[in-house]
Design a protein around this motif. Structure first.
Motif, PDB file in Angstrom:
ATOM      1  N   PRO A  74       0.840  -1.213   0.000  1.00 19.38           N
ATOM      2  CA  PRO A  74       0.000   0.000   0.000  1.00 19.38           C
ATOM      3  C   PRO A  74       0.868   1.254   0.000  1.00 19.38           C
ATOM      4  O   PRO A  74       1.874   1.321   0.723  1.00 19.38           O
ATOM      5  CB  PRO A  74      -0.797  -0.134   1.299  1.00 19.38           C
ATOM      6  CG  PRO A  74      -0.887  -1.605   1.524  1.00 19.38           C
ATOM      7  CD  PRO A  74       0.431  -2.157   1.058  1.00 19.38           C
ATOM      8  N   GLY A  75       0.458   2.222  -0.809  1.00 16.49           N
ATOM      9  CA  GLY A  75       1.231   3.442  -0.952  1.00 16.49           C
ATOM     10  C   GLY A  75       2.250   3.392  -2.075  1.00 16.49           C
ATOM     11  O   GLY A  75       2.841   4.424  -2.430  1.00 16.49           O
ATOM     12  N   GLY A  76       2.463   2.209  -2.628  1.00 16.21           N
ATOM     13  CA  GLY A  76       3.438   2.052  -3.703  1.00 16.21           C
ATOM     14  C   GLY A  76       2.880   2.434  -5.060  1.00 16.21           C
ATOM     15  O   GLY A  76       1.745   2.915  -5.178  1.00 16.21           O
ATOM     16  N   SER A  77       3.686   2.195  -6.097  1.00 20.32           N
ATOM     17  CA  SER A  77       3.334   2.587  -7.465  1.00 20.32           C
ATOM     18  C   SER A  77       3.591   1.450  -8.438  1.00 20.32           C
ATOM     19  O   SER A  77       4.461   0.595  -8.206  1.00 20.32           O
ATOM     20  CB  SER A  77       4.173   3.795  -7.904  1.00 20.32           C
ATOM     21  OG  SER A  77       3.929   4.918  -7.085  1.00 20.32           O
ATOM     22  N   ASP A 127     -14.018   7.925 -10.089  1.00 19.67           N
ATOM     23  CA  ASP A 127     -13.780   8.791  -8.931  1.00 19.67           C
ATOM     24  C   ASP A 127     -12.723   8.237  -7.971  1.00 19.67           C
ATOM     25  O   ASP A 127     -11.917   8.992  -7.411  1.00 19.67           O
ATOM     26  CB  ASP A 127     -15.093   9.011  -8.166  1.00 19.67           C
ATOM     27  CG  ASP A 127     -16.031   9.954  -8.897  1.00 19.67           C
ATOM     28  OD1 ASP A 127     -17.225   9.990  -8.548  1.00 19.67           O
ATOM     29  OD2 ASP A 127     -15.565  10.660  -9.828  1.00 19.67           O
ATOM     30  N   SER A 128     -12.703   6.944  -7.790  1.00 25.24           N
ATOM     31  CA  SER A 128     -11.825   6.364  -6.768  1.00 25.24           C
ATOM     32  C   SER A 128     -10.341   6.466  -7.106  1.00 25.24           C
ATOM     33  O   SER A 128      -9.498   6.249  -6.232  1.00 25.24           O
ATOM     34  CB  SER A 128     -12.200   4.900  -6.527  1.00 25.24           C
ATOM     35  OG  SER A 128     -12.003   4.137  -7.695  1.00 25.24           O
ATOM     36  N   VAL A 129     -10.009   6.793  -8.357  1.00 20.75           N
ATOM     37  CA  VAL A 129      -8.587   6.856  -8.726  1.00 20.75           C
ATOM     38  C   VAL A 129      -8.133   8.266  -9.086  1.00 20.75           C
ATOM     39  O   VAL A 129      -6.946   8.486  -9.358  1.00 20.75           O
ATOM     40  CB  VAL A 129      -8.261   5.895  -9.898  1.00 20.75           C
ATOM     41  CG1 VAL A 129      -8.745   4.487  -9.594  1.00 20.75           C
ATOM     42  CG2 VAL A 129      -8.815   6.404 -11.211  1.00 20.75           C
ATOM     43  N   LYS A 130      -9.047   9.214  -9.084  1.00 18.81           N
ATOM     44  CA  LYS A 130      -8.686  10.589  -9.441  1.00 18.81           C
ATOM     45  C   LYS A 130      -7.629  11.120  -8.481  1.00 18.81           C
ATOM     46  O   LYS A 130      -7.726  10.972  -7.266  1.00 18.81           O
ATOM     47  CB  LYS A 130      -9.924  11.486  -9.405  1.00 18.81           C
ATOM     48  CG  LYS A 130     -10.867  11.249 -10.558  1.00 18.81           C
ATOM     49  CD  LYS A 130     -12.096  12.155 -10.474  1.00 18.81           C
ATOM     50  CE  LYS A 130     -13.033  11.907 -11.652  1.00 18.81           C
ATOM     51  NZ  LYS A 130     -14.272  12.735 -11.553  1.00 18.81           N
ATOM     52  N   GLY A 131      -6.600  11.733  -9.050  1.00 17.03           N
ATOM     53  CA  GLY A 131      -5.505  12.258  -8.252  1.00 17.03           C
ATOM     54  C   GLY A 131      -4.418  11.252  -7.951  1.00 17.03           C
ATOM     55  O   GLY A 131      -3.360  11.607  -7.443  1.00 17.03           O
ATOM     56  N   ARG A 132      -4.676   9.985  -8.237  1.00 16.48           N
ATOM     57  CA  ARG A 132      -3.672   8.934  -7.978  1.00 16.48           C
ATOM     58  C   ARG A 132      -3.198   8.253  -9.261  1.00 16.48           C
ATOM     59  O   ARG A 132      -2.029   7.877  -9.355  1.00 16.48           O
ATOM     60  CB  ARG A 132      -4.263   7.871  -7.051  1.00 16.48           C
ATOM     61  CG  ARG A 132      -4.698   8.387  -5.694  1.00 16.48           C
ATOM     62  CD  ARG A 132      -5.068   7.239  -4.757  1.00 16.48           C
ATOM     63  NE  ARG A 132      -6.206   6.465  -5.248  1.00 16.48           N
ATOM     64  CZ  ARG A 132      -6.164   5.147  -5.476  1.00 16.48           C
ATOM     65  NH1 ARG A 132      -5.051   4.471  -5.260  1.00 16.48           N
ATOM     66  NH2 ARG A 132      -7.247   4.518  -5.903  1.00 16.48           N
ATOM     67  N   PHE A 133      -4.072   8.084 -10.217  1.00 13.66           N
ATOM     68  CA  PHE A 133      -3.740   7.402 -11.474  1.00 13.66           C
ATOM     69  C   PHE A 133      -3.663   8.424 -12.602  1.00 13.66           C
ATOM     70  O   PHE A 133      -4.406   9.407 -12.615  1.00 13.66           O
ATOM     71  CB  PHE A 133      -4.800   6.368 -11.830  1.00 13.66           C
ATOM     72  CG  PHE A 133      -4.858   5.153 -10.938  1.00 13.66           C
ATOM     73  CD1 PHE A 133      -4.152   5.091  -9.738  1.00 13.66           C
ATOM     74  CD2 PHE A 133      -5.616   4.056 -11.300  1.00 13.66           C
ATOM     75  CE1 PHE A 133      -4.211   3.979  -8.923  1.00 13.66           C
ATOM     76  CE2 PHE A 133      -5.697   2.933 -10.509  1.00 13.66           C
ATOM     77  CZ  PHE A 133      -4.996   2.901  -9.305  1.00 13.66           C
ATOM     78  N   THR A 134      -2.774   8.161 -13.548  1.00 14.60           N
ATOM     79  CA  THR A 134      -2.648   8.998 -14.733  1.00 14.60           C
ATOM     80  C   THR A 134      -2.558   8.118 -15.968  1.00 14.60           C
ATOM     81  O   THR A 134      -1.713   7.208 -16.026  1.00 14.60           O
ATOM     82  CB  THR A 134      -1.401   9.887 -14.657  1.00 14.60           C
ATOM     83  OG1 THR A 134      -1.453  10.698 -13.479  1.00 14.60           O
ATOM     84  CG2 THR A 134      -1.317  10.794 -15.879  1.00 14.60           C
ATOM     85  N   LYS A 172      -3.833   1.408  -3.162  1.00 11.89           N
ATOM     86  CA  LYS A 172      -4.583   0.962  -1.997  1.00 11.89           C
ATOM     87  C   LYS A 172      -4.972  -0.508  -2.193  1.00 11.89           C
ATOM     88  O   LYS A 172      -5.078  -0.977  -3.324  1.00 11.89           O
ATOM     89  CB  LYS A 172      -5.851   1.801  -1.822  1.00 11.89           C
ATOM     90  CG  LYS A 172      -5.616   3.292  -1.716  1.00 11.89           C
ATOM     91  CD  LYS A 172      -6.934   4.038  -1.654  1.00 11.89           C
ATOM     92  CE  LYS A 172      -6.733   5.545  -1.569  1.00 11.89           C
ATOM     93  NZ  LYS A 172      -8.014   6.274  -1.519  1.00 11.89           N
ATOM     94  N   PRO A 173      -5.229  -1.219  -1.110  1.00 12.89           N
ATOM     95  CA  PRO A 173      -5.663  -2.616  -1.255  1.00 12.89           C
ATOM     96  C   PRO A 173      -6.894  -2.767  -2.143  1.00 12.89           C
ATOM     97  O   PRO A 173      -7.015  -3.764  -2.873  1.00 12.89           O
ATOM     98  CB  PRO A 173      -5.960  -3.031   0.193  1.00 12.89           C
ATOM     99  CG  PRO A 173      -5.041  -2.186   1.011  1.00 12.89           C
ATOM    100  CD  PRO A 173      -4.998  -0.860   0.301  1.00 12.89           C
ATOM    101  N   GLU A 174      -7.760  -1.789  -2.126  1.00 10.77           N
ATOM    102  CA  GLU A 174      -8.961  -1.880  -2.961  1.00 10.77           C
ATOM    103  C   GLU A 174      -8.688  -1.686  -4.452  1.00 10.77           C
ATOM    104  O   GLU A 174      -9.588  -1.837  -5.278  1.00 10.77           O
ATOM    105  CB  GLU A 174     -10.032  -0.878  -2.504  1.00 10.77           C
ATOM    106  CG  GLU A 174      -9.543   0.544  -2.352  1.00 10.77           C
ATOM    107  CD  GLU A 174      -9.168   0.867  -0.910  1.00 10.77           C
ATOM    108  OE1 GLU A 174      -8.507   0.028  -0.247  1.00 10.77           O
ATOM    109  OE2 GLU A 174      -9.517   1.983  -0.462  1.00 10.77           O
ATOM    110  N   ASP A 175      -7.463  -1.364  -4.807  1.00 16.93           N
ATOM    111  CA  ASP A 175      -7.067  -1.302  -6.215  1.00 16.93           C
ATOM    112  C   ASP A 175      -6.711  -2.685  -6.764  1.00 16.93           C
ATOM    113  O   ASP A 175      -6.474  -2.834  -7.962  1.00 16.93           O
ATOM    114  CB  ASP A 175      -5.868  -0.372  -6.410  1.00 16.93           C
ATOM    115  CG  ASP A 175      -6.187   1.075  -6.092  1.00 16.93           C
ATOM    116  OD1 ASP A 175      -5.329   1.739  -5.445  1.00 16.93           O
ATOM    117  OD2 ASP A 175      -7.269   1.544  -6.485  1.00 16.93           O
TER     118      ASP A 175
END
Length: 125
Positions: free
Chosen positions: A14-17, A62-69, A87-90
């Motif tokens: 979690p928190g990784g890329s 909505d759940s990925v806005k600001g995190r995924f590109t 996040k685990p939910e990804d």
């Protein structure tokens, strides 16, 4: 023969890329939209992010806005999904798909003309 091949999945804390890639072969994207979908066990497939090759417009759930590109390299018929602050939910199998419609319509309808085989993304400590 039309083919979509995904790569870049894996296990991450979690928190990784992670950065996913989808290479399309057998046709040129032209005005198609190409996008990323994911499916977790027991859940419906959802549209994560889509991009139009015609005008570059993008859609994000909505759940990925600001995190995924999402981005594309049209010359290489390749689309990327940079996923940060995972996040685990990804967690799920991530598929790419194409269709000759706009980006939003592809993601919201979840209807692609061609699909890849998927790549597993697992977010766990």
């Amino acid at each position: 023969q039309v083919q979509l091949v995904e790569s870049g999945g894996g296990l991450v804390q979690p928190g990784g890329s992670l950065r996913l890639s989808c290479v399309a072969s057998g046709f040129f994207l032209h005005s198609h939209a190409i996008g990323w979908f994911r499916q977790a066990p027991g859940k419906e497939r959802e549209g994560v992010s889509c991009i139009s090759n015609a005008d570059g417009s993008r859609y994000y759930t909505d759940s990925v806005k600001g995190r995924f590109t999402i981005s594309r390299d049209s010359a290489k018929n390749t689309v990327f999904l940079q996923m940060n602050r995972l996040k685990p939910e990804d967690t799920g199998v991530y598929f790419c798909a194409v269709r000759l419609v706009g980006a939003s319509e592809l993601c919201v309808s979840r209807r692609g003309d061609y699909w890849g085989q998927g790549t597993q993304v697992t977010v766990s400590s």
